[in-house]
Design an enzyme around this catalytic site. Structure first.
Site, PDB file in Angstrom:
ATOM      1  N   LYS A  60      26.334  40.215  32.236  1.00 59.97           N
ATOM      2  CA  LYS A  60      26.670  41.054  33.384  1.00 59.97           C
ATOM      3  C   LYS A  60      26.101  42.469  33.275  1.00 59.97           C
ATOM      4  O   LYS A  60      25.756  43.068  34.294  1.00 59.97           O
ATOM      5  CB  LYS A  60      28.188  41.133  33.546  1.00 59.97           C
ATOM      6  N   GLU A  94      34.225  48.917  34.800  1.00 63.88           N
ATOM      7  CA  GLU A  94      33.942  49.130  36.214  1.00 63.88           C
ATOM      8  C   GLU A  94      35.083  49.838  36.883  1.00 63.88           C
ATOM      9  O   GLU A  94      36.238  49.701  36.490  1.00 63.88           O
ATOM     10  CB  GLU A  94      33.793  47.769  36.933  1.00 63.88           C
ATOM     11  N   HIS A 102      41.666  35.142  39.615  1.00 64.88           N
ATOM     12  CA  HIS A 102      40.212  35.214  39.733  1.00 64.88           C
ATOM     13  C   HIS A 102      39.556  33.865  39.971  1.00 64.88           C
ATOM     14  O   HIS A 102      38.358  33.708  39.810  1.00 64.88           O
ATOM     15  CB  HIS A 102      39.590  35.893  38.509  1.00 64.88           C
ATOM     16  N   ARG A 160      23.011  28.809  40.048  1.00 64.89           N
ATOM     17  CA  ARG A 160      23.229  27.370  40.213  1.00 64.89           C
ATOM     18  C   ARG A 160      23.782  27.115  41.602  1.00 64.89           C
ATOM     19  O   ARG A 160      24.059  28.039  42.356  1.00 64.89           O
ATOM     20  CB  ARG A 160      24.257  26.891  39.195  1.00 64.89           C
TER      21      ARG A 160
HETATM   22  P1  ADP Z   1      33.808  36.017  36.438  1.00 62.76           P
HETATM   23  O1  ADP Z   1      32.344  35.904  36.149  1.00 62.76           O
HETATM   24  O2  ADP Z   1      34.647  35.960  35.202  1.00 62.76           O
HETATM   25  O3  ADP Z   1      34.262  35.085  37.529  1.00 62.76           O
HETATM   26  P2  ADP Z   1      33.481  38.241  38.281  1.00 62.76           P
HETATM   27  O4  ADP Z   1      32.736  39.416  37.871  1.00 62.76           O
HETATM   28  O5  ADP Z   1      32.792  37.260  39.174  1.00 62.76           O
HETATM   29  O6  ADP Z   1      34.039  37.491  36.981  1.00 62.76           O
HETATM   30  O7  ADP Z   1      34.835  38.660  38.955  1.00 62.76           O
HETATM   31  C1  ADP Z   1      35.818  37.705  39.311  1.00 62.76           C
HETATM   32  C2  ADP Z   1      36.798  38.288  40.309  1.00 62.76           C
HETATM   33  O8  ADP Z   1      37.437  39.433  39.762  1.00 62.76           O
HETATM   34  C3  ADP Z   1      36.193  38.762  41.593  1.00 62.76           C
HETATM   35  O9  ADP Z   1      36.038  37.742  42.540  1.00 62.76           O
HETATM   36  C4  ADP Z   1      37.206  39.817  42.054  1.00 62.76           C
HETATM   37  O10 ADP Z   1      38.306  39.166  42.643  1.00 62.76           O
HETATM   38  C5  ADP Z   1      37.682  40.435  40.763  1.00 62.76           C
HETATM   39  N1  ADP Z   1      36.924  41.659  40.448  1.00 62.76           N
HETATM   40  C6  ADP Z   1      35.736  41.729  39.835  1.00 62.76           C
HETATM   41  N2  ADP Z   1      35.320  43.012  39.723  1.00 62.76           N
HETATM   42  C7  ADP Z   1      36.287  43.776  40.259  1.00 62.76           C
HETATM   43  C8  ADP Z   1      36.468  45.193  40.445  1.00 62.76           C
HETATM   44  N3  ADP Z   1      35.577  46.071  40.031  1.00 62.76           N
HETATM   45  N4  ADP Z   1      37.596  45.610  41.054  1.00 62.76           N
HETATM   46  C9  ADP Z   1      38.534  44.720  41.473  1.00 62.76           C
HETATM   47  N5  ADP Z   1      38.431  43.410  41.333  1.00 62.76           N
HETATM   48  C10 ADP Z   1      37.321  42.912  40.730  1.00 62.76           C
END
Ligand code: ADP
Length: 646
Positions: A116, A200, A234, A296
């Site tokens: 990431k 973040e 999530h 994917r």
């Molecule tokens: P993973 O790869 O583990 O699925 P992601 O980066 O895709 O993680 O994030 C998964 C979820 O977490 C997102 O869909 C959102 O709901 C929440 N999320 C991610 N980043 C943030 C953020 N900066 N602030 C609030 N919620 C977040």
């Protein structure tokens, strides 16, 4: 186009890929673990190769065995599905080194998006907006805490190698940072073998909106957005396309950003660029930030297929076999609205505990697309993701599509394992969701209501009793035999709850039930009518269970009447007839010493022979019936006494 491909996956996605291959005349090779030897994807494929044990490490993650299977069967390419090896660049290298085609992006593109932190840097350079934060190499705890202060709380710690929400921790204030960092790191180390994190800005009312992209290795197009804001821990629960409230300006901006992201890494095939949007700010062309790219085909790809009319798997096969991108951006457009709900074997009322079991009954309604990897009789095992199916609907407007979703879920019949069906159905009627007012916190805010187990009403209980008594099928007047009384008392259980229903036959297919304080008049001619009202309920039977499918699935255990009689007899010393019937044989005489479980008599009832056995060790004190006797339910048959000591 390929003539034969191997699908390195299982379950619904393997079946989904095979569907398209069949339509295109491409032959298919399935691979499977021992546990999946008779799985639906194996049955659907033209050929199948066993890989090894049930554990993914012994089967679906064995890249070398999968490549060997492809070579042996003459497959030209490998489709990885999602999960397992789909985003493993070393596997892609190995596939290509074996002279085969990987149906997906290059190893280089996967590596570029694999972590990431590097992906965020790369995207920022390509002009894609990213969530403000720190994604540097310095992983010193004090340094990270200082960066968190700079970003401003609350912040989100994310494992750079993360996925599936693992290794992620929200931190409200500075004093909680050190503990959260430790927790995120150890979870990440365990799950991914990499404990690096990024930090973040926490978006307070986040919406998850992602863009479907498709590349040929140089150029890319986008197939619009999906909104996946309905999440639990999530994990996506219901997805839709397009996103509610999306404006043309913002769609264009997000689509362009998605295409820029894909082209920046020379992306080939289907990919998803995930963005986070601040729902509190509304949808603005400058209000979205890159989170990550999934290199994917995504679980929720069917909603995009529904609104664009594109078969994304067909596109994957075409582009991987060397054809040009099947469409230009201006050829693509949105028609209507689509939803997908993920049906899982999990117990929502018990904290979404994953469940297992044999699907004694499984039926999907007409008019909805159900992508599934299981058939009635299949087992949801503890080895793999407990997803049973994805239910997908498509309608002209969001409102009609949502009604279709609700109806499709109400018409889905599954028994043999607990599922999240009632949770999904309540969610499909949840007021904020119906309004299109979604964010990732919606489910949690309404969790108590959404996850409560549905309680069957007295009408459903009555129908269950009719089912348990076998009065729901057969010819009119069935069940009312000459010898039978005109009424029955049926016991049912649901968990700890014991339910007693008295049923009386009023005529052929015509009954009256008594449950607690309630009483209902029930008629059956084709369908059911309760108290004069037609009800769209159906009754299903499983081993030791009866199910009432009526919007929800209400399952009842039917206690074995023989076991009940034995248990009662054990206390009183009297073995009673558990149901009315004919005594076919008596095996004991007064004075006989018997061991627990010994055969005492045979009762013929409901056209079957039932053995009555001794509830415990003892001596037969009295035999109260003879063979040939017709007895009522509850009639005393044999009286026993304790065996004399010594
Ligand atoms: P993973 O790869 O583990 O699925 P992601 O980066 O895709 O993680 O994030 C998964 C979820 O977490 C997102 O869909 C959102 O709901 C929440 N999320 C991610 N980043 C943030 C953020 N900066 N602030 C609030 N919620 C977040």
């Amino acid at each position: 186009m390929f003539t034969k491909i191997l699908i390195a996956n299982r379950g619904e996605i393997a079946c989904r890929v095979i569907d398209t291959c069949r339509r295109l005349g491409v032959r298919t090779v399935a691979v499977h673990s021992d546990a999946d030897a008779r799985a639906r994807h194996v049955e659907m494929a033209d050929q199948a190769v066993g890989l090894g044990g049930a554990a993914p490490a012994d089967s679906y993650l064995r890249g070398d065995a999968i490549i060997a299977a492809a070579l042996k069967t003459g497959a030209q390419a490998i489709h990885p599905g999602y999960g397992f090896l789909s985003e493993n660049p070393d596997f892609v290298d190995a596939v290509e080194a074996a002279g085969l085609v990987f149906i997906g992006p290059s190893a280089k593109a996967i590596r570029a998006m694999g972590l990431k932190d590097a992906a965020k840097d790369l995207m920022a350079k390509a002009g894609v907006p990213v969530v403000p934060g720190y994604q540097g190499a310095d992983q010193d705890a004090v340094h990270l805490a200082r960066e968190a202060d700079k970003i401003g709380y609350p912040v989100l710690i994310k494992a750079v190698a993360g996925g599936g929400g693992k290794g992620m921790r929200k931190v409200e204030a500075a004093d909680g940072f050190a503990d959260a960092l430790d927790a995120a790191r150890s979870e990440a180390a365990k799950a991914f073998g990499n404990d690096h994190v990024l930090i973040e800005k926490w978006i307070t009312t986040p919406r998850h909106i992602e863009v479907q992209v498709f590349g040929d290795g140089t150029r890319a197009v986008h197939l619009f957005e999906r909104d996946c804001s309905l999440q639990r821990r999530h994990q996506k629960v219901i997805e839709e396309a397009p996103a509610p409230g999306m404006t043309e300006d913002m769609r264009a901006a997000m689509g362009a950003a998605g295409v820029r992201a894909a082209e920046a890494i020379g992306y080939a095939g289907a990919g998803t660029v995930e963005f986070i949007v601040d729902g509190a700010d509304g949808l603005r062309p400058d209000g979205f930030w890159f989170m990550e790219m999934n290199t994917r085909l995504q679980v929720e790809h069917p909603v995009t297929e529904a609104i664009t009319g594109v078969d994304l798997v067909e596109w994957q096969l075409r582009v991987a076999s060397g054809e040009a991108l099947p469409a230009r951006q201006e050829d693509l457009s949105i028609t209507g609205h689509a939803f997908e709900a993920r049906l899982y074997a999990e117990d929502a009322a018990a904290g979404f505990l994953p469940a297992t079991g044999t699907l004694t009954h499984l039926r999907f309604p007409e008019g909805a697309r159900a992508d599934t990897g299981v058939r009635p009789g299949d087992v949801i095992s503890p080895w793999y993701d407990p997803m049973i199916a994805k239910v997908i609907v498509h309608g002209p407007t969001r409102a009609t599509a949502l009604l279709q979703l609700e109806r499709a879920l109400a018409g889905t019949q599954v028994a043999g394992t607990v599922t999240n069906l009632s949770f999904l159905r309540k969610l499909s009627r949840q007021a904020d969701f119906v309004r299109g007012d979604v964010d990732t916190g919606l489910i949690d805010r309404d969790m108590v209501t959404l996850s409560a187990a549905p309680v069957p009403c007295t009408k459903a209980r009555s129908l269950a009793a009719l089912g348990a008594l076998g009065l729901n099928r057969g010819q009119t007047g069935e069940g009312v035999h000459l010898w039978a009384p005109l009424g029955w008392t049926q016991k049912l259980t649901r968990g700890d709850e014991e339910i007693t229903v008295r049923v009386e036959a009023l005529g052929p297919g015509h009954f009256r039930s008594y449950v607690g304080e309630a009483s209902h008049e029930i008629t059956r001619d084709g369908g059911w009518r309760v108290d004069g009202e037609p009800v769209p309920a159906e009754i299903g039977h499983g081993p030791g269970a009866v199910h009432v499918f009526w919007g929800n699935v209400y399952s009842f255990d039917v206690p074995d009447p023989l076991a009940v009689a034995a248990a009662g007899g054990a206390a009183s010393g009297v073995v009673e007839a558990p149901m009315p019937g004919l005594v076919k044989a008596v095996f004991v005489e007064a004075g006989a010493e018997v061991a627990a479980g010994a055969r005492l008599a045979i009762l013929e009832a409901m056209k079957m022979e039932h053995t009555l056995s001794a509830p415990r060790d003892g001596v037969v004190a009295e035999v109260l019936v003879a063979a040939g006797a017709q007895v009522e339910a509850g009639a005393a048959l044999v009286r026993m006494e304790e065996a004399a000591e010594g």
